[in-house]
Design a protein around this motif. Structure first.
Motif, PDB file in Angstrom:
ATOM      1  N   ARG A 119       0.827  -1.209   0.000  1.00 13.42           N
ATOM      2  CA  ARG A 119       0.000   0.000   0.000  1.00 13.42           C
ATOM      3  C   ARG A 119       0.859   1.257   0.000  1.00 13.42           C
ATOM      4  O   ARG A 119       0.542   2.253  -0.665  1.00 13.42           O
ATOM      5  N   HIS A 161       2.345   1.809  -3.472  1.00 13.47           N
ATOM      6  CA  HIS A 161       1.294   2.334  -4.342  1.00 13.47           C
ATOM      7  C   HIS A 161       1.008   3.799  -4.028  1.00 13.47           C
ATOM      8  O   HIS A 161       0.842   4.634  -4.929  1.00 13.47           O
ATOM      9  N   ARG A 205      -5.182  -6.328  -6.101  1.00 10.05           N
ATOM     10  CA  ARG A 205      -6.390  -5.571  -5.767  1.00 10.05           C
ATOM     11  C   ARG A 205      -6.351  -4.169  -6.362  1.00 10.05           C
ATOM     12  O   ARG A 205      -7.388  -3.583  -6.687  1.00 10.05           O
ATOM     13  N   THR A 206      -5.132  -3.635  -6.519  1.00  5.69           N
ATOM     14  CA  THR A 206      -4.975  -2.300  -7.108  1.00  5.69           C
ATOM     15  C   THR A 206      -4.440  -2.376  -8.539  1.00  5.69           C
ATOM     16  O   THR A 206      -3.847  -1.421  -9.045  1.00  5.69           O
TER      17      THR A 206
END
Length: 425
Positions: free
Chosen positions: A193, A196, A237-238
């Motif tokens: 995360r 990202h 997921r991203t």
């Protein structure tokens, strides 16, 4: 969605009187990398950076188009290197890099980016840098401040404490620890995360020990399947792909079972790992040229004997495993590890791939069609082929790359997004 938005924006601009730039490129022939066939006397029409049409010479050229005529030249799509380190230099290895301040590296990275682009690599995946230097370099290129390829940036490579992607060259008194170190699945999720958040568009993890790290062995597994799976799930997921540095057989298998998209190096892969790669559709990016450079120039550049020995020990094994994996049907991508050897000489790996079992077309496909598919998302439709709708990225060579793949080391023409980057006199 991004493609539709871009087309709509271009249409809006034209409707209100903006002038689209059109370039018409002619050459002796163009290689269709999907079929391995040549198309003679093409006329590639590029409008606003994308290929609008592929005609034949003699067909009408759009009014006002800029002409680029390349007699005696064979065209290919812009090349893609899936494993580079633009913010590092092969000339400062071991401890020699400590003579420079941190801000030195993004500055010389601009030189590396220019050399890479002029060598015909119009898209690269930068799999690991410090201080998000690769993200900043990408931004500088995209805004037109410096020349360079399109960059898919990883930010920091993520690894375990004391592993290949941690700082292992220093004594405890210096308390060096990479900010991307994780030791649990939850820490892995959080780190993905964070990458990202600060601009990474691909995730790089270190599943095993390495050649150029200190105190470990390339074959040692350093991340668990659970840690890998947590990071892969979070990345996917991203809509980010995951590349795993993995030399050792157990780490390669753990990475594949954890859902990793591309396995980098794959040096000590065993038969079970090859079978898993075929079953799961994982790509191998095997940097099988750079041992030649490291063994001839590494000591002079500061590479420690520990690292030179590790490189010697696995170099030929990796090359024979490339041959075996290719024959078994593993999907291959072009991963040079440029930065270990000089930027701009990426294409030297093609000849090594052919020497170890690839046909020239297979070698070319690793840096075009296969690479675009491995990138996924819009990239699959944006790069990797000379086709309508894709970026106007072209490489021109003299000679026949299907007979002599070394001509790719000497491009006479490079175009990125319809703009001429290099044209030999």
């Amino acid at each position: 969605m991004l493609r539709v938005a871009a087309v709509a924006a271009a249409a809006w601009g034209l409707a209100f009187g903006a002038q689209a730039k059109t370039v018409a490129v002619s050459a002796d022939r163009v290689l269709d990398v999907a079929t391995g066939r040549y198309v003679d006397h093409p006329l590639v029409v590029i409008t606003d950076g994308r290929i609008a049409a592929i005609e034949r010479q003699g067909d009408a050229v759009p009014a006002g188009a800029e002409r680029v005529d390349l007699p005696g030249v064979t065209l290919l799509p812009g090349l893609i290197d899936m494993h580079v380190h633009l913010t590092t230099s092969p000339y400062y290895r071991g401890y020699t890099y400590l003579q420079f301040t941190d801000s030195f590296w993004p500055i010389i990275a601009t030189e590396h980016a220019k050399a890479t682009l002029e060598a015909g690599f119009t898209t690269v995946r930068n799999v690991g840098s410090y201080n998000y230097d690769d993200v900043g370099l990408r931004q500088a290129i995209d805004t037109g401040h410096v020349p360079g390829p399109r960059i898919i940036a990883a930010g920091y490579a993520i690894g375990s404490t004391g592993g290949h992607c941690d700082s292992t060259f220093f004594p405890p008194s210096m308390k060096q620890k990479d900010p991307s170190v994780i030791d649990t699945p939850d820490e892995g999720r959080r780190m993905v995360r964070e990458m990202h958040k600060y601009g990474a568009t691909v995730i790089k993890i270190c599943a095993t020990g390495g050649v150029f790290s200190h105190g470990d062995t390339p074959g040692a597994q350093q991340l668990t399947v659970e840690e890998i799976r947590a990071m892969v799930d979070e990345a996917h997921r991203t809509d980010m792909k995951v590349a795993a540095h993995a030399h050792g057989a157990d780490g390669i298998k753990a990475a594949i079972l954890g859902g990793v998209d591309t396995i980098e190096h794959a040096s000590l892969v065993d038969d079970e790992g090859i079978k898993l790669a075929v079953q799961h559709g994982a790509y191998f990016g095997m940097d099988i040229y750079n041992t030649d450079y490291t063994q001839s120039e590494g000591k002079k550049n500061g590479v420690l004997e520990e690292n030179l020995k590790k490189d010697r020990d696995i170099g030929e094994i990796q090359r024979e495993n490339f041959r075996k994996a290719l024959k078994a049907g593993v999907k291959m991508i072009f991963s040079s590890d440029a930065g270990v050897y000089p930027h701009g000489t990426n294409a030297r790996q093609f000849a090594t791939m052919v020497r170890y079992g690839a046909t020239p077309l297979q070698a070319i496909q690793t840096a075009t069609l296969n690479a675009s598919r491995a990138l996924g998302g819009d990239w699959t439709h944006d790069v990797g082929q000379v086709a309508v709708g894709r970026y106007g990225d072209l490489v021109g060579v003299k000679g026949d790359p299907l007979s002599d793949v070394t001509v790719l080391e000497r491009p006479v023409f490079v175009m990125k997004g319809g703009e001429v980057v290099r044209r030999a006199p």
